[in-house]
Design a protein around this motif. Structure first.
Motif, PDB file in Angstrom:
ATOM      1  N   GLY A  18      13.762  22.350 -37.674  1.00 38.93           N
ATOM      2  CA  GLY A  18      13.166  21.083 -37.245  1.00 38.93           C
ATOM      3  C   GLY A  18      11.736  21.258 -36.744  1.00 38.93           C
ATOM      4  N   LYS A  19      11.462  22.379 -36.095  1.00 40.38           N
ATOM      5  CA  LYS A  19      10.106  22.666 -35.622  1.00 40.38           C
ATOM      6  C   LYS A  19       9.143  22.788 -36.788  1.00 40.38           C
ATOM      7  CE  LYS A  19      11.561  25.050 -31.437  1.00 40.38           C
ATOM      8  NZ  LYS A  19      11.534  26.303 -30.695  1.00 40.38           N
ATOM      9  N   GLN A  83      -7.360  19.479 -48.355  1.00 41.77           N
ATOM     10  CA  GLN A  83      -6.321  20.130 -49.157  1.00 41.77           C
ATOM     11  C   GLN A  83      -6.154  21.585 -48.737  1.00 41.77           C
ATOM     12  OE1 GLN A  83      -7.906  19.640 -53.087  1.00 41.77           O
ATOM     13  NE2 GLN A  83      -7.270  17.504 -53.245  1.00 41.77           N
ATOM     14  N   LYS A  84      -7.250  22.310 -48.727  1.00 40.00           N
ATOM     15  CA  LYS A  84      -7.181  23.733 -48.393  1.00 40.00           C
ATOM     16  C   LYS A  84      -6.699  23.940 -46.958  1.00 40.00           C
ATOM     17  CE  LYS A  84     -10.287  26.567 -50.052  1.00 40.00           C
ATOM     18  NZ  LYS A  84     -11.575  27.191 -50.422  1.00 40.00           N
ATOM     19  N   GLY A  85      -7.223  23.144 -46.031  1.00 37.19           N
ATOM     20  CA  GLY A  85      -6.846  23.300 -44.627  1.00 37.19           C
ATOM     21  C   GLY A  85      -5.384  22.980 -44.367  1.00 37.19           C
ATOM     22  N   PHE A  86      -4.925  21.847 -44.890  1.00 38.63           N
ATOM     23  CA  PHE A  86      -3.546  21.441 -44.642  1.00 38.63           C
ATOM     24  C   PHE A  86      -2.551  22.410 -45.273  1.00 38.63           C
ATOM     25  CE2 PHE A  86       0.256  19.274 -46.354  1.00 38.63           C
ATOM     26  CZ  PHE A  86       0.949  19.174 -45.151  1.00 38.63           C
ATOM     27  N   PHE A  87      -2.739  22.748 -46.546  1.00 38.79           N
ATOM     28  CA  PHE A  87      -1.758  23.606 -47.204  1.00 38.79           C
ATOM     29  C   PHE A  87      -1.788  25.032 -46.666  1.00 38.79           C
ATOM     30  CE2 PHE A  87      -1.733  20.225 -50.550  1.00 38.79           C
ATOM     31  CZ  PHE A  87      -0.412  19.847 -50.334  1.00 38.79           C
ATOM     32  N   ALA A  88      -2.951  25.503 -46.232  1.00 35.89           N
ATOM     33  CA  ALA A  88      -3.008  26.826 -45.587  1.00 35.89           C
ATOM     34  C   ALA A  88      -2.231  26.789 -44.273  1.00 35.89           C
ATOM     35  CB  ALA A  88      -4.457  27.241 -45.347  1.00 35.89           C
ATOM     36  N   ILE A  93       2.623  27.942 -40.957  1.00 40.84           N
ATOM     37  CA  ILE A  93       3.718  27.444 -40.114  1.00 40.84           C
ATOM     38  C   ILE A  93       5.052  28.017 -40.601  1.00 40.84           C
ATOM     39  CG2 ILE A  93       5.074  25.361 -39.553  1.00 40.84           C
ATOM     40  CD1 ILE A  93       2.294  23.858 -39.536  1.00 40.84           C
ATOM     41  N   ILE A  94       5.284  27.941 -41.894  1.00 41.35           N
ATOM     42  CA  ILE A  94       6.534  28.453 -42.456  1.00 41.35           C
ATOM     43  C   ILE A  94       6.609  29.967 -42.289  1.00 41.35           C
ATOM     44  CG2 ILE A  94       7.831  28.787 -44.598  1.00 41.35           C
ATOM     45  CD1 ILE A  94       6.732  25.954 -45.409  1.00 41.35           C
TER      46      ILE A  94
END
Length: 138
Positions: A18-19, A83-88, A93-94
């Motif tokens: 969930g985190k 795009q680059k910032g969010f997906f990186a 996070i994962i």
């Protein structure tokens, strides 16, 4: 903005799943300058799918992995910087919540842009322009 997070069972400890969703959602909003926006925050929805290893593949072979797919209107994830910032950040996070055990190469991401006029908020199909007006209220 529906976010789908799919994880092979066991790549993230159950208590952290969930985190992962919460942090990816927050990262999406922050990268768009919408953190805390009262209109967009409740409309940044997510689904978490946990799949047995026998149901996750790479190149046709079983793999332990993670997938993040997000559906956005045309103005979402529109700039290369976002795009680059969010997906990186989603990848990190994962990777972090896997305690570093899931290699970054086994974390896949993508985005789908919706057809203008089909985005539904509060039961109303809105154009990108109409969405912009609503978002500006938040």
């Amino acid at each position: 903005m529906p976010i789908t997070v799919t994880l092979t069972e066991g790549v993230i400890p159950r208590e952290k799943e969930g985190k992962v969703v919460k942090e990816i959602t927050n990262a999406f909003l922050e990268h768009h300058g919408l953190g805390g926006n009262k209109v967009m925050t409740p409309n940044a929805t997510a689904q978490l799918h946990i799949q047995p290893k026998r149901e996750t593949f790479s190149g046709g072979d079983p793999v332990s992995g993670a997938w993040v797919e997000i559906k956005v209107p045309g103005f979402g994830l529109a700039s290369r910087e976002v795009q680059k910032g969010f997906f990186a950040e989603a990848t990190e996070i994962i990777h972090r919540h896997s305690d570093g055990k899931l290699p970054r190469k086994n974390i896949w991401t993508n985005a789908l842009h919706t057809v203008d006029g089909t985005w539904n908020m509060d039961g109303v199909a809105m154009t990108n322009e109409e969405l912009g007006v609503e978002i500006a209220k938040g």
